[in-house]
Design an enzyme around this catalytic site. Sequence first.
Site, PDB file in Angstrom:
ATOM      1  N   TYR A  33      -3.015  33.436  42.820  1.00 59.78           N
ATOM      2  CA  TYR A  33      -3.300  32.394  41.837  1.00 59.78           C
ATOM      3  C   TYR A  33      -2.648  31.085  42.250  1.00 59.78           C
ATOM      4  CZ  TYR A  33       1.432  32.714  39.899  1.00 59.78           C
ATOM      5  OH  TYR A  33       2.791  32.673  39.739  1.00 59.78           O
ATOM      6  N   ARG A  52      -2.081  25.956  49.772  1.00 58.51           N
ATOM      7  CA  ARG A  52      -1.278  27.164  49.504  1.00 58.51           C
ATOM      8  C   ARG A  52      -2.181  28.312  49.050  1.00 58.51           C
ATOM      9  NH1 ARG A  52       3.719  26.784  45.433  1.00 58.51           N
ATOM     10  NH2 ARG A  52       2.038  26.612  43.906  1.00 58.51           N
ATOM     11  N   ARG A 100     -11.894  52.479  41.879  1.00 58.39           N
ATOM     12  CA  ARG A 100     -10.455  52.456  42.140  1.00 58.39           C
ATOM     13  C   ARG A 100     -10.077  53.292  43.373  1.00 58.39           C
ATOM     14  NH1 ARG A 100      -5.477  54.539  41.307  1.00 58.39           N
ATOM     15  NH2 ARG A 100      -3.879  53.002  40.764  1.00 58.39           N
ATOM     16  N   HIS A 102      -6.916  52.687  46.614  1.00 54.65           N
ATOM     17  CA  HIS A 102      -5.928  51.704  47.074  1.00 54.65           C
ATOM     18  C   HIS A 102      -6.438  50.846  48.230  1.00 54.65           C
ATOM     19  CE1 HIS A 102      -3.309  53.981  44.514  1.00 54.65           C
ATOM     20  NE2 HIS A 102      -2.261  53.238  44.815  1.00 54.65           N
ATOM     21  N   LYS A 148       1.561  33.795  46.802  1.00 52.97           N
ATOM     22  CA  LYS A 148       1.538  33.584  45.345  1.00 52.97           C
ATOM     23  C   LYS A 148       0.621  34.643  44.726  1.00 52.97           C
ATOM     24  CE  LYS A 148       1.519  29.660  42.100  1.00 52.97           C
ATOM     25  NZ  LYS A 148       2.764  29.921  41.409  1.00 52.97           N
ATOM     26  N   GLU A 181      15.484  32.024  44.602  1.00 51.26           N
ATOM     27  CA  GLU A 181      14.806  30.987  43.817  1.00 51.26           C
ATOM     28  C   GLU A 181      14.833  31.419  42.364  1.00 51.26           C
ATOM     29  OE1 GLU A 181      10.583  30.737  44.809  1.00 51.26           O
ATOM     30  OE2 GLU A 181      10.520  32.883  45.203  1.00 51.26           O
ATOM     31  N   LEU A 206       8.686  31.524  47.363  1.00 52.39           N
ATOM     32  CA  LEU A 206       7.390  30.855  47.331  1.00 52.39           C
ATOM     33  C   LEU A 206       7.575  29.435  47.877  1.00 52.39           C
ATOM     34  CD1 LEU A 206       4.443  31.223  46.129  1.00 52.39           C
ATOM     35  CD2 LEU A 206       5.228  29.611  44.401  1.00 52.39           C
TER      36      LEU A 206
HETATM   37  N1  PLP Z   1       8.984  29.946  42.821  1.00 54.19           N
HETATM   38  C1  PLP Z   1       8.213  30.801  42.131  1.00 54.19           C
HETATM   39  C2  PLP Z   1       8.498  32.260  42.203  1.00 54.19           C
HETATM   40  C3  PLP Z   1       7.147  30.313  41.350  1.00 54.19           C
HETATM   41  O1  PLP Z   1       6.364  31.167  40.661  1.00 54.19           O
HETATM   42  C4  PLP Z   1       6.922  28.915  41.290  1.00 54.19           C
HETATM   43  C5  PLP Z   1       5.818  28.372  40.509  1.00 54.19           C
HETATM   44  O2  PLP Z   1       5.040  29.053  39.901  1.00 54.19           O
HETATM   45  C6  PLP Z   1       7.768  28.067  42.016  1.00 54.19           C
HETATM   46  C7  PLP Z   1       8.780  28.607  42.782  1.00 54.19           C
HETATM   47  C8  PLP Z   1       7.565  26.577  41.988  1.00 54.19           C
HETATM   48  O3  PLP Z   1       6.422  26.252  42.717  1.00 54.19           O
HETATM   49  P1  PLP Z   1       5.607  24.910  42.406  1.00 54.19           P
HETATM   50  O4  PLP Z   1       6.555  23.784  42.638  1.00 54.19           O
HETATM   51  O5  PLP Z   1       4.506  24.935  43.400  1.00 54.19           O
HETATM   52  O6  PLP Z   1       5.169  24.994  40.984  1.00 54.19           O
END
Ligand code: PLP
Length: 286
Positions: A33, A52, A100, A102, A148, A181, A206
């Site tokens: 997403y 991304r 379904r 995997h 993501k 993070e 991310l």
């Molecule tokens: N880290 C994670 C795990 C996230 O889910 C997000 C945003 O959803 C971010 C960092 C920040 O990313 P962005 O600046 O692209 O929103």
Amino acid sequence: MTQIAYLNGRYVPRAQARVRTEDRGYQFGDGVYEVIPVHAGRLIAAERHFDRLGRSLGELRIAWPMKRAALEIIAREVIARNGIQQGGVYIQVTRGVAPRDHKFPQNPVTPGLFVSAKRTRPMPAALLRDGAAIITVPDQRWGRCDIKSLNLLPNVLAKQAAAEQGAHEAWLVDKDGNVTEGSSTSAWIVTAEGVLATRPNGNEILPGVTRAIVVDVVHDLGLKLELRPFSLAEAHRAREAFLTSTNNYVLPITRIDGRPVGDGKPGPTAQRLRAAYLAATDRPPS
Ligand code: PLP
């Protein structure tokens, strides 16, 4: 006003959008997403977000559901149909519908696509004035946090733990005691020596779009930045801490696990970067 979403080829009232139970996104979290901010009815940093998305899709070997340019048009159309001035667009792509099993479907299936948009309210003035309180929890995620993906269970549990403790966010701490993070935000400190630090991109985080723009802003302002992991202990000793994300922009952190950061007030570097980030993305200060 009825909210309109785009689902698998059609614009539909959002409340009537239905997905199949054998959509692999639903059964396996097999999808990705993006959330793209909207200001004055326009997408902000669209290129970086679509880049991304393409990367996430590529890493999971899911095809684009349509040409990138067509998807950009749909995102803009969903914003327009919902009359969104200030908010965000959500784009979700799954591997598609198949019995379904995997492993990937033997015969290629069409990826599932859902696009919606929502309005956001300005951040509460008290949060900006006082800064955010955060907690820390062990990072229990998998080895490809750079994708993501829809698999957000550890993030959900971390954010819930934060909410239950009256905190805005949870920072995730790896087995070496380093902060990776936040549950949905990138993590930064300003060290006691006045140097900015944030973890370098890699499989553990991310690649935040806001983080990337703020890195550019930091260079433009001539501030010192080290792209390196920092420990929770270092964060406790830091002069400032802050987080960055699409929804929070740059948000000063003033408490970590109940302990004040620096003098316990929003730091000047974070405040300056918030203003500079908003200016760099053509938005008014807020
Ligand atoms: N880290 C994670 C795990 C996230 O889910 C997000 C945003 O959803 C971010 C960092 C920040 O990313 P962005 O600046 O692209 O929103």
